[in-house]
Design a protein around this motif. Structure first.
Motif, PDB file in Angstrom:
ATOM      1  N   GLU B  56       0.836  -1.217   0.000  1.00 38.51           N
ATOM      2  CA  GLU B  56       0.000   0.000   0.000  1.00 38.51           C
ATOM      3  C   GLU B  56       0.859   1.252   0.000  1.00 38.51           C
ATOM      4  O   GLU B  56       0.589   2.211  -0.747  1.00 38.51           O
ATOM      5  N   SER B  58       3.920   1.638  -1.001  1.00 42.64           N
ATOM      6  CA  SER B  58       4.618   1.869  -2.269  1.00 42.64           C
ATOM      7  C   SER B  58       3.634   2.330  -3.342  1.00 42.64           C
ATOM      8  O   SER B  58       3.980   3.145  -4.197  1.00 42.64           O
ATOM      9  N   ARG B  59       2.410   1.830  -3.267  1.00 43.90           N
ATOM     10  CA  ARG B  59       1.425   2.266  -4.254  1.00 43.90           C
ATOM     11  C   ARG B  59       1.130   3.762  -4.089  1.00 43.90           C
ATOM     12  O   ARG B  59       1.101   4.513  -5.057  1.00 43.90           O
ATOM     13  N   ASP B  60       0.943   4.138  -2.816  1.00 47.75           N
ATOM     14  CA  ASP B  60       0.698   5.575  -2.574  1.00 47.75           C
ATOM     15  C   ASP B  60       1.885   6.415  -3.024  1.00 47.75           C
ATOM     16  O   ASP B  60       1.721   7.470  -3.654  1.00 47.75           O
ATOM     17  N   GLN B  62       3.989   5.680  -5.227  1.00 44.58           N
ATOM     18  CA  GLN B  62       4.038   5.686  -6.684  1.00 44.58           C
ATOM     19  C   GLN B  62       3.073   6.729  -7.246  1.00 44.58           C
ATOM     20  O   GLN B  62       3.398   7.465  -8.182  1.00 44.58           O
ATOM     21  N   GLN B  63       1.899   6.780  -6.642  1.00 45.21           N
ATOM     22  CA  GLN B  63       0.937   7.793  -7.097  1.00 45.21           C
ATOM     23  C   GLN B  63       1.513   9.196  -6.933  1.00 45.21           C
ATOM     24  O   GLN B  63       1.416  10.045  -7.834  1.00 45.21           O
TER      25      GLN B  63
END
Lengths: 91, 542
Positions: B56, B58-60, B62-63
């Motif tokens: 989560e 890393s996804r944030d 990345q965004q």
């Protein structure tokens, strides 16, 4: 003689009991050692969990801060772009 | 009750680790082994959650990275664009400004943050483990009211619907209240409509007040004029010079002001040159004389500072001679430079003036001659070919000029008045207003000023070119204003239809609508009517 025999038997029993007691003691001690070991492991797991939680929390707060700043910047850029661009005309 | 997002299982590591049906040599070891096994299970669970957590994060991240990248690209583009900006180039022309789309922010607000879609996967797993609600919806077919039976048991949207209903009712009520007000005046022309008109007319009254004040005390109506002019001036990019002139003009010309305001507007539009503006004030005092001296701002000012007639006499000798040559030369060969023509004329004509110079010329001849010459010059300068013909008779006039200045003025006025009419055709509205309201004197002055001013910088040909564009913006403005009023009404109707058509399921849209309604209630209720009626009055007057 009987008395001697009895004595020996009695002595043997005592020895047996003593041996058993030692064994139990050993088992219990060993159990305690094992429990300590497990305790260390679980405490470590808790520490890891705590660290992960705090890490997650701090990361999220920092990411949120970044997100906020990014949003502000995006709005500013929106404004600036609107200022600079000539804009589309209706016709 | 806290909702744990991630649950590390098993929770009780040691319980139930001792199998009962199986003989064990050592129970303690069995328990220990079982506990260890559970601990390892905990670790695995922990690692799974950790993986999810990092995923989560890393996804944030990345965004954020993507957003910052796009933002960086936008900034770069903006930087390039900014460097290409040229402050000297007019960015928006008056014609285009109302053709532009208004900037609309595309900011999207997050909505339904705590819905099932945004539930984190870890919680989703926990949620899926929960017992499902009883299948009450299977009984729907036996319901007469058509309601969903399951919603009596559980309804996740219950509170949102409750809130939405409340908000919509509020806005509906406010719209209704607000709608009544505007309707009343329209339907009832007698009572309330009059009130509204009064409210609307206030600005008009203030204007008249200002005009009266200006007449009495010589106050400035400047701000209004400047406002009107600015757009036009911007077009010509002569703002500074004109602004400078404006105050002086106003100070000197009090009485004519009210009428002249509009006149000036139109004339100034026509006149591209702001440079001569400084000369204006003197013109106002002695319109005719000033007009003559308008050639050089500095010279005119100095001359006029003192007694106008005497100075006029001094200069006169030089001026009168040039007049004939200038007239001849100017009309035929569009006179871009008046000054040049005059000196040449002086050289040629010096003999005639000398006799009057000493005594005679100053009072009667000098002024008229100047006037005549100016009028001729102005005509020659002026784009209209008809005026070019007139100058000859004017030249003849110099002899009659002996008549006092007043007499001389009428011919001037007539001649200058003639030029103003030509502009009217392009701009019907302003012209009509000017014609009736204008006093001949004012028009003559303005015409002189305008005519005299342009010759220096702009050749005759340029003027006509500048006129049409100037005229158009005003008409466009009026059109835009009228259309704008219509458009707004149309928008309202459309909005209502749209809103009624689509049930609002959007928190942001509901809130935005409410805010809009509240704002419009406070502002538009009074402003819109004021604007429309105010403009209506102007239009009628114009």
């Amino acid at each position: 003689m009987t008395t001697n025999v009895n004595f020996w038997q009695f002595e043997r029993q005592i020895l047996k009991m003593a041996n058993r007691g030692e064994a139990v003691q050993k088992q219990i001690q060993q159990d305690w050692v094992n429990r300590e070991y497990i305790e260390i492991i679980t405490i470590s797991i808790k520490k890891i969990t705590d660290f992960l939680n705090s890490f997650d929390l701090s990361c999220r707060s920092k990411l949120a801060g970044l997100n906020e700043k990014l949003t502000i910047l995006e709005r500013k850029i929106d404004y600036l772009e609107a200022c600079v661009t000539k804009g589309e005309t209706l016709t | 009750m806290p909702l744990p997002k991630r649950l590390i299982e098993p929770v009780y590591v040691t319980r139930g680790t001792l199998p009962e049906d199986y003989p064990l040599p050592s129970e303690l070891e069995a328990v220990t082994n079982g506990t260890l096994a559970n601990t390892v299970r905990q670790l695995s669970s922990l690692s799974r959650h950790a993986e999810d957590l990092f995923g989560e994060l890393s996804r944030d991240a990345q965004q954020l990275y993507d957003r910052s990248n796009s933002l960086q690209a936008r900034i770069d583009r903006l930087a390039i664009k900014v460097t290409q900006l040229d402050s000297t180039v007019e960015e928006v022309s008056l014609q285009d400004i109302h053709m532009r789309k208004a900037f609309k922010s595309s900011v999207v607000f997050d909505q339904q943050i705590f819905s099932r879609e945004t539930m984190p996967t870890a919680m989703q797993e926990t949620y899926n483990v929960c017992d499902k609600p009883p299948p009450l919806d299977k009984l729907n077919c036996y319901r007469d009211d058509g309601k969903d039976g399951l919603k009596f048991y559980t309804d996740p949207n219950y509170f949102f619907d409750l809130w939405r209903q409340e908000m919509l009712n509020d806005t509906e009520r406010m719209m209704h209240d607000k709608g009544k007000k505007p309707h009343r005046p329209r339907t009832k022309d007698s009572g309330q409509g009059y009130r509204h008109k009064k409210g609307v007319r206030q600005p008009h009254n203030t204007r008249e007040r200002q005009k009266q004040i200006a007449r009495e005390q010589g106050e400035y109506i400047m701000p209004q004029n400047t406002i009107y002019r600015t757009p036009q001036q911007i077009h010509q990019s002569q703002i500074p010079a004109e602004e400078l002139m404006m105050p002086q003009q106003h100070v000197q010309q009090r009485p004519p002001r009210p009428n002249s305001i509009e006149i000036r507007r139109s004339y100034q539009q026509e006149v591209p040159d702001g440079i001569q503006s400084p000369a204006y004030p003197p013109y106002d005092e002695n319109p005719y004389q000033h007009g003559m001296y308008g050639q050089g701002p500095l010279s005119s000012e100095s001359l006029y500072a003192g007694g106008t007639p005497t100075r006029g006499s001094k200069i006169r000798p030089s001026v009168p001679p040039p007049a004939p040559p200038s007239n001849n030369s100017t009309p035929s060969a569009s006179t871009p430079t008046r000054g040049r023509g005059i000196p040449a004329g002086r050289d040629n004509l010096p003999p005639p003036p000398p006799p009057p110079e000493a005594s005679m010329s100053p009072p009667p001849n000098g002024i008229p001659a100047h006037v005549i010459r100016q009028s001729s010059q102005s005509r020659s300068n002026s784009p209209h070919s008809q005026h070019a013909d007139t100058p000859e008779p004017v030249q003849d006039l110099p002899p009659p000029p002996p008549a006092p200045v007043k007499q001389a003025s009428p011919p001037k006025q007539q001649t200058p008045v003639a030029p103003p009419p030509p502009p009217p055709p392009p701009m019907p509205m302003p012209m009509v207003v000017n014609g009736p309201t204008m006093t001949p004197m004012l028009n003559g002055d303005l015409a002189k000023i305008l005519n005299s001013a342009p010759p220096k910088l702009t050749p005759v040909k340029d003027r006509p070119m500048s006129k049409p564009p100037m005229v158009d913006p005003r008409n466009d403005l009026l059109k835009a204003i009228r259309d704008g009023i219509k458009l707004r009404k149309v928008e309202k109707i459309e909005q209502k239809e749209v809103e009624r058509g689509n049930g609002l399921h959007d928190v942001a849209s509901i809130l935005a609508r409410r805010v809009a309604v509240e704002f419009s209630e406070s502002e538009s209720g009074s402003d819109s009517e004021c604007d429309s009626e105010g403009w209506g009055e102007n239009e009628t007057s114009a």
